[in-house]
Design a protein around this motif. Structure first.
Motif, PDB file in Angstrom:
ATOM      1  N   ILE A 124     -16.698  12.387 -22.809  1.00 37.22           N
ATOM      2  CA  ILE A 124     -16.681  12.078 -21.385  1.00 37.22           C
ATOM      3  C   ILE A 124     -15.722  13.048 -20.691  1.00 37.22           C
ATOM      4  N   ASP A 147     -18.221  13.885 -15.440  1.00 36.67           N
ATOM      5  CA  ASP A 147     -18.815  12.553 -15.481  1.00 36.67           C
ATOM      6  C   ASP A 147     -18.102  11.627 -14.488  1.00 36.67           C
ATOM      7  N   LEU A 174     -24.319  10.278 -15.763  1.00 37.96           N
ATOM      8  CA  LEU A 174     -23.706   9.523 -16.845  1.00 37.96           C
ATOM      9  C   LEU A 174     -24.596   8.357 -17.270  1.00 37.96           C
ATOM     10  N   TYR A 182     -21.750   3.639 -18.104  1.00 36.74           N
ATOM     11  CA  TYR A 182     -21.973   3.808 -16.660  1.00 36.74           C
ATOM     12  C   TYR A 182     -21.970   2.460 -15.945  1.00 36.74           C
TER      13      TYR A 182
END
Length: 407
Positions: A124, A147, A174, A182
């Protein structure tokens, strides 16, 4: 305008200014609160692990990692960017969950190395845009790369009239990569509570209380400020307990914060234009054997402050005294590292030997203001213009146009 109406209007304004969708923006009282939510969700979905970040930062950028239940692991800085631009292969382990891409003072690395590394290792990517409000790293298609992107309207940031407020951008891509993550991030951010009454009072009275303290005699300023904080009359930029790895419970904004930001946002373009001109002047006129200017690119980014790195701490200290005695507010970000410094470094998993460049740079960097009128920017440059000989006058004299300490 109600809280709901002002929140919607603010999110739409932010989206318009960044060419994004308002549904992808979430408000928080402080950016650190939004980041805690993000790291908490990462741990819950992806499991315990570490986050790769930089020690050349504020402690409030590390506390959200700890509060989210993850460990910060540190990567040394690129000396041309004052931020991490590459990651050694042995630093990425099966326990690595995310990378923080910090735009120190607003310097955005256009090589996008961290994006490529995050993509390769399925990590991430979290963008820290606290110093470059509503500016984001973008790809060749001009779409945001990170992200998660965190932005700040807080104290000592780009907009001086806003003292509170943060905005978190959750990249809709994402959802395709990590749908559970998410959904959890979005659901947590959208259900943040507004500040309680005592905190709301401190928010509303911050400017007034701070101004009163600033006008007090110098010996009284710190004692009165500390008393105001202890009696919960003043909300500080960094609480004492935040130097111990803790932070307050996350909150979203309130109507007052939203309206303050909405009033200030139209000035952002001129703000950046003005800083860009000053950055260009610094870059073109600051030349000395005693220091190096950063960034070294020819791009005139609208930096929050303009960093110069001196050849020694002695020169840096001298120049700091010279400029402050001349009446200029010069920041020493980040001295110490994890500014303003933890009470116990072991709580932060930091090992100085792992980041020799950051350790070396920290006491030698001065951050020059970029928001002043041109005449004052020119004055700063003239004060920093060196001569061949060491000075004979008092080294703190503002009339002495020399950055060499007295022999």
């Amino acid at each position: 305008m109600s809280y709901v109406e002002s929140s919607l209007k603010l999110r739409r304004s932010i989206a318009k200014m960044t060419d994004t969708n308002s549904d992808d923006w979430f408000l928080c009282l402080k950016a650190r609160f939004g980041l805690e939510i993000v790291f908490t969700a990462i741990k819950e979905v992806l499991g315990s692990g570490n986050v790769l970040t930089t020690p050349y930062t504020c402690i409030t950028a590390i506390n959200p990692i700890l509060a989210g239940g993850l460990e910060p692991h540190y990567i040394d800085i690129d000396p041309t960017l004052l931020s991490t631009s590459d990651i050694p292969a042995d630093k990425i382990t099966p326990d690595t969950r995310a990378i923080v891409m910090q735009h120190t003072l607003g310097i955005i690395d256009n090589k996008n190395n961290l994006y490529n590394i995050a993509k390769k290792h399925h990590l991430i990517l979290i963008e820290d845009s606290a110093h470059c409000l509503l500016r984001m790293a973008r790809g060749t298609d001009d779409q945001p790369l990170a992200d998660i992107s965190a932005h700040s309207f807080g104290v000592e940031k780009i907009l001086q009239s806003t003292k509170f407020g943060g905005a978190i951008y959750v990249n809709p891509q994402l959802k395709e990569k990590q749908p559970e993550l998410y959904d959890k991030i979005c659901s947590y951010l959208i259900t943040l509570k507004q500040p309680e009454s005592a905190l709301s009072f401190r928010i509303r009275t911050y400017r007034f209380n701070n101004a009163v303290i600033q006008h007090m005699p110098q010996p009284l300023k710190n004692p009165i400020r500390n008393l105001a904080i202890k009696t919960k009359l003043l909300e500080p930029a960094v609480y004492e307990y935040e130097q111990e790895g803790r932070q307050a419970s996350p909150r979203t904004t309130n109507e007052f914060v939203n309206n303050t930001i909405l009033k200030a946002l139209p000035s952002l373009k001129n703000n950046y234009d003005h800083r860009r001109v000053n950055v260009k002047y610094y870059r073109e006129h600051l030349k000395s054997k005693k220091f190096t200017v950063i960034p070294q690119s020819t791009e005139d980014e609208p930096l929050l402050a303009y960093p110069i790195v001196f050849e020694s701490t002695t020169f840096a200290n001298y120049a700091y005294d010279l400029l402050t005695n001349a009446g200029f507010f010069v920041r020493r970000w980040y001295m110490p590292l994890l500014y303003p410094g933890p009470k116990f470094y072991q709580l932060y998993y930091y090992k100085p030997e792992e980041c020799p460049i950051a350790e070396s740079f920290s006491p030698r960097v001065l951050c020059l203001p970029t928001d002043l009128p041109a005449s004052q920017i020119h004055r700063i440059v003239s004060l920093l213009t060196p001569v061949d000989k060491p000075v004979e006058k008092n080294p703190t004299s503002v009339e002495n146009n020399n950055i060499s300490p007295k022999a």
